[in-house]
Design an enzyme around this catalytic site. Structure first.
Site, PDB file in Angstrom:
ATOM      1  N   THR A  40       0.829  -1.206   0.000  1.00  0.00           N
ATOM      2  CA  THR A  40       0.000   0.000   0.000  1.00  0.00           C
ATOM      3  C   THR A  40       0.862   1.254   0.000  1.00  0.00           C
ATOM      4  O   THR A  40       0.586   2.222  -0.724  1.00  0.00           O
ATOM      5  CB  THR A  40      -0.924   0.004   1.228  1.00  0.00           C
ATOM      6  OG1 THR A  40      -1.740  -1.161   1.206  1.00  0.00           O
ATOM      7  CG2 THR A  40      -1.806   1.246   1.242  1.00  0.00           C
ATOM      8  N   HIS A  43       2.292   1.802  -3.431  1.00  0.00           N
ATOM      9  CA  HIS A  43       1.287   2.374  -4.343  1.00  0.00           C
ATOM     10  C   HIS A  43       1.155   3.883  -4.137  1.00  0.00           C
ATOM     11  O   HIS A  43       1.064   4.652  -5.100  1.00  0.00           O
ATOM     12  CB  HIS A  43      -0.074   1.714  -4.113  1.00  0.00           C
ATOM     13  CG  HIS A  43      -0.183   0.322  -4.632  1.00  0.00           C
ATOM     14  ND1 HIS A  43       0.007  -0.006  -5.955  1.00  0.00           N
ATOM     15  CD2 HIS A  43      -0.464  -0.848  -3.995  1.00  0.00           C
ATOM     16  CE1 HIS A  43      -0.157  -1.301  -6.123  1.00  0.00           C
ATOM     17  NE2 HIS A  43      -0.435  -1.837  -4.941  1.00  0.00           N
TER      18      HIS A  43
END
Length: 345
Positions: A40, A43
């Site tokens: 995450t 990203h």
């Protein structure tokens, strides 16, 4: 204090000065020692399509962390300054049907630290006392304590179904996939087979004791059946990759009545042959996060009982070298990357 911040809606992060946190009555302040890098976080660093839709800047990243409690809110009476802690990164509402039933991991109003609200990539992190997990394992390595969050994802997935004496297929040899395979093996699975397309990650799996690591770009799963004298297929599947091809192959290789736990998140639509799922009576269970706090108790018990996950951490950096750390984490090679914040003291 210093914090690692997504300051603008574009690629990149900055280590900048931000105000020190203030503890509310039911909060604690943690002096952060280590933080892990999750997919995450990668990203958000790269500012891909998911990040652009999900994240509002400026934002302090990070949900994998450990540290020491340095301040308690006025209403906190069950924790102590000096305790070594990590924290559950999902903030729940406490009032929805799931929360009131004690199923906080199913809260429909969950907010995740480090992407919905400010996270733990900072020298001092404030969080609700009810989200704090105190580590009672003697001499627990802070690097390992920092990755209890992803370890919890692995444990939650691997223990969806009893795996004692079962044949288990794990698709995806990323850090969480490898940890899930280690949990299944530690719990007494008969055979644990890990698949991936990366020789480097499969080699890491083998180094950590998962000898049945298969590169499915070169070897079909049907050869695995022969190797282990399997006649009917795998009993349990743990899909950790998010690959539609991997999920389709897993379904094809399950025994009748097989059970699949899905943690990997697909980036594109997947077409499945539901006739195989129906007529072979395959159970598919979605998984996200951890059971709060049942999974945490299970993690601690596994570590106390001798499960060693330290080898999944392959790279360590001081926070001042965060750029190098994120480049390694985003390369898709190796295992977990941990950043040390104590260099700022």
């Amino acid at each position: 204090m210093k914090a690692l911040v997504k300051t603008r809606p574009e690629p990149g992060l900055e280590l900048v000065e931000v105000p020190d946190p203030v503890a509310g009555p039911n909060d604690v302040i943690v002096k952060v020692m280590r933080t892990g890098i999750c997919g995450t976080d990668v990203h958000i660093d790269k500012w891909d399509g998911w990040a652009a839709k999900t994240v509002h800047t400026p934002l302090v990243l990070g949900h994998e962390f450990c540290g020491e409690i340095v301040e308690l809110g006025s209403e906190v009476n069950d924790l102590e300054v000096g305790q070594f802690v990590s924290g559950e990164g999902h903030y729940v509402c406490g009032r929805c049907r799931a929360c009131l039933a004690g199923k906080r991991h199913l809260c429909r109003n969950t907010q995740g630290i480090g992407y919905a609200v400010n996270g733990a990539y900072c020298q001092y992190f404030v969080m609700p006392a009810g989200n704090v997990w105190v580590h009672h394992i003697p001499d627990l390595d802070p690097d390992v304590a920092a990755i209890f969050d992803p370890f919890g994802n692995a444990v939650h997935t691997a223990l969806q179904f009893p795996c004692l004496a079962e044949d288990v297929l794990v698709s995806g040899a990323g850090p969480i996939g490898i940890m899930a395979a280690l949990v299944a093996q530690f719990q007494g699975a008969r055979n644990v087979v890990v698949t991936d397309l990366s020789d480097e990650r499969l080699e890491l799996a083998q180094q950590l004791g998962l000898k049945n690591a298969v590169n499915v770009s070169r070897e079909g799963l049907e050869t695995v059946w022969d190797r282990f004298d399997m006649k009917e297929g795998f009993d349990i599947g743990l899909e950790m990759s998010g690959s539609g091809t991997a999920l389709t192959s897993m379904i094809d290789n399950m025994t009748h009545g097989g059970r699949i736990a899905l943690l990997g998140t697909p980036s594109t639509d997947i077409t499945l042959d539901f006739s195989k799922i129906i007529f072979n009576m395959i159970t598919i269970q979605g998984v996200t996060g951890r059971q709060i706090f049942e999974t945490w108790y299970t993690m601690a018990s596994l570590i106390r009982s001798g499960l060693d996950i330290s080898g999944i951490i392959t790279d360590r950096y001081p926070i001042t070298e965060f750029r190098e750390a994120f480049d390694v984490a985003g390369s898709g090679h190796g295992g977990k990357v941990v950043m040390n914040w104590e260099c700022l003291d």
